[in-house]
Design a protein around this motif. Structure first.
Motif, short mmCIF file in Angstrom:
data_model
loop_
_atom_site.label_atom_id
_atom_site.label_comp_id
_atom_site.label_asym_id
_atom_site.label_seq_id
_atom_site.Cartn_x
_atom_site.Cartn_y
_atom_site.Cartn_z
N GLY A 48 36.60 47.09 43.18
CA GLY A 48 37.79 46.51 43.80
C GLY A 48 38.14 45.12 43.29
O GLY A 48 38.54 44.27 44.07
N SER A 49 37.99 44.91 41.99
CA SER A 49 38.13 43.55 41.49
C SER A 49 39.35 43.31 40.61
O SER A 49 39.64 42.19 40.25
CB SER A 49 36.88 43.16 40.67
N ALA A 50 40.07 44.38 40.22
CA ALA A 50 41.17 44.20 39.29
C ALA A 50 42.37 43.55 39.97
O ALA A 50 42.80 44.01 41.01
CB ALA A 50 41.58 45.56 38.70
N PRO A 51 42.89 42.46 39.40
CA PRO A 51 44.08 41.84 39.99
C PRO A 51 45.25 42.82 40.06
O PRO A 51 45.42 43.66 39.18
CB PRO A 51 44.39 40.69 39.02
N VAL A 52 46.06 42.69 41.10
CA VAL A 52 47.12 43.65 41.38
C VAL A 52 48.03 43.86 40.19
O VAL A 52 48.26 44.99 39.74
CB VAL A 52 47.94 43.18 42.60
N TYR A 53 48.60 42.79 39.64
CA TYR A 53 49.62 42.93 38.62
C TYR A 53 49.04 43.12 37.22
O TYR A 53 49.78 43.17 36.25
CB TYR A 53 50.58 41.74 38.68
N ASP A 54 47.71 43.25 37.12
CA ASP A 54 47.09 43.62 35.86
C ASP A 54 47.06 45.14 35.69
O ASP A 54 46.53 45.63 34.70
CB ASP A 54 45.67 43.06 35.77
N PHE A 59 51.78 49.60 39.58
CA PHE A 59 52.93 48.88 40.15
C PHE A 59 54.23 49.59 39.79
O PHE A 59 55.13 49.71 40.62
CB PHE A 59 52.97 47.44 39.65
N THR A 60 54.33 50.08 38.55
CA THR A 60 55.55 50.78 38.14
C THR A 60 55.74 52.05 38.95
O THR A 60 56.86 52.35 39.39
CB THR A 60 55.49 51.10 36.63
N ALA A 61 54.65 52.81 39.18
CA ALA A 61 54.76 54.02 40.00
C ALA A 61 55.16 53.67 41.41
O ALA A 61 55.95 54.39 42.05
CB ALA A 61 53.43 54.76 40.00
N PHE A 62 54.64 52.57 41.93
CA PHE A 62 55.00 52.13 43.28
C PHE A 62 56.47 51.75 43.37
O PHE A 62 57.22 52.24 44.22
CB PHE A 62 54.13 50.94 43.68
N ILE A 63 56.91 50.89 42.47
CA ILE A 63 58.23 50.31 42.59
C ILE A 63 59.32 51.32 42.27
O ILE A 63 60.47 51.19 42.74
CB ILE A 63 58.34 49.05 41.69
N GLN A 226 45.28 52.86 44.91
CA GLN A 226 44.14 52.18 44.29
C GLN A 226 44.57 50.98 43.45
O GLN A 226 43.89 49.95 43.43
CB GLN A 226 43.35 53.17 43.42
N GLY A 227 45.70 51.11 42.76
CA GLY A 227 46.10 50.06 41.83
C GLY A 227 47.02 49.01 42.40
O GLY A 227 47.19 47.95 41.80
#
Length: 283
Positions: A48-54, A59-63, A226-227
């Motif tokens: 659980g360590s990867a920064p969100v916008y990395d 993020f693209t799938a979400f937005i 997850q991402g």
């Protein structure tokens, strides 16, 4: 206990630093059929360590999925109408992402500003918008970095679900700078309910809303959860690596007035799983 109560307890355990207990409670909630619980248990089992916008694919799938489809359609339509009404010669978009709001707005508008500045700290997201608005000047920077570099002014400044990512003290300085350099400011933000952070009511509200959010993504639910969604949620809960500082619409209006804006208004934009979206205008 219901799955919402179990998940709220899991978040409370995570907030207290007991990751093992949080994982156990998420597992119990998952047996009651909660999709969010299954995703939380999986997330907590990893690092659980990867920064969100990395993780731009998440993020693209979400937005570009779920309730964001209707939300951004309404947003772009509103922005285009405002370009046509105000006829600005210069436009600044702070935190433009990959252009999901600004590109369709420019395509729909009959009036396109002569000077367009697009600011986005993520190189991966900025690359996408640069290809779609080749006439724009694109800047890979935070709002704070960009506004400190020169004394340009703009007829129209917009920021769509982006200023929430700036810690409130730094945001106050951004707003003070914009008050001096923006003819009109338009923010799209969420009118979030107000709770005492970490209270049982707050955690239950988070769980109920995130459960709805995850459910909107179908086969992309795990990628998005997850991402993107879970890193944001756990940042809110624990306070470390936090990426969002949201407020009720009335608080946004107060912050703008404190920064020196005198004509501040709030209008409904769209319903959304997280909270109602609003347009906040100031000049």
């Amino acid at each position: 206990m219901t799955s919402i109560e179990l998940l709220a307890d899991a978040l409370a355990a995570y907030r207290a630093g007991d990751r093992e207990r949080a994982t156990e409670l998420a597992g119990q909630a998952g047996r009651d059929g909660s999709s969010l619980a299954d995703e939380l248990r999986t997330y907590l089992a990893g690092d659980g360590s990867a920064p969100v916008y990395d993780q731009p694919s998440a993020f693209t799938a979400f937005i570009r999925g779920g309730g964001n489809v209707g939300l951004y359609r309404a947003l772009s339509t509103e922005l285009a109408a405002r370009y046509d009404a105000a006829k600005p010669e210069s436009l600044l978009d702070l935190g433009c992402g990959d252009g999901l709001a600004v590109v369709p707005a420019l395509e729909q508008a009959t009036h396109v500003p002569a000077r367009i500045d697009l600011v986005e700290p993520s190189a991966a997201l900025l690359e996408g918008v640069h290809e779609r608005v080749p006439a724009a000047q694109c800047w890979q920077a935070t709002a704070q970095e960009f506004l400190a570099r020169d004394d340009l002014g703009w007829d129209f400044v917009q920021s769509t679900f982006a200023l929430q990512s700036i810690e409130p003290e730094q945001r106050a300085e951004v707003l003070r700078t914009l008050q001096q350099r923006a003819g009109k400011l338009v923010l799209a933000e969420f009118d979030v309910p107000e709770f005492t952070e970490g209270s049982p009511e707050h955690l239950r509200s988070l769980v109920a809303r995130y459960e709805r959010g995850v459910a909107e993504y179908g086969e992309d639910a795990s990628l998005v959860a997850q991402g993107f969604l879970l890193p944001v949620l756990l940042g809110l809960v624990a306070g470390h690596e936090r990426t969002n500082w949201e407020h009720p619409a009335a608080t946004w209006a107060e912050q703008l007035e404190t920064a020196g804006f005198t004509d501040v208004g709030v209008e409904p934009l769209a319903d959304y799983w997280w909270s109602p979206a609003v347009l906040i205008t100031a000049s």
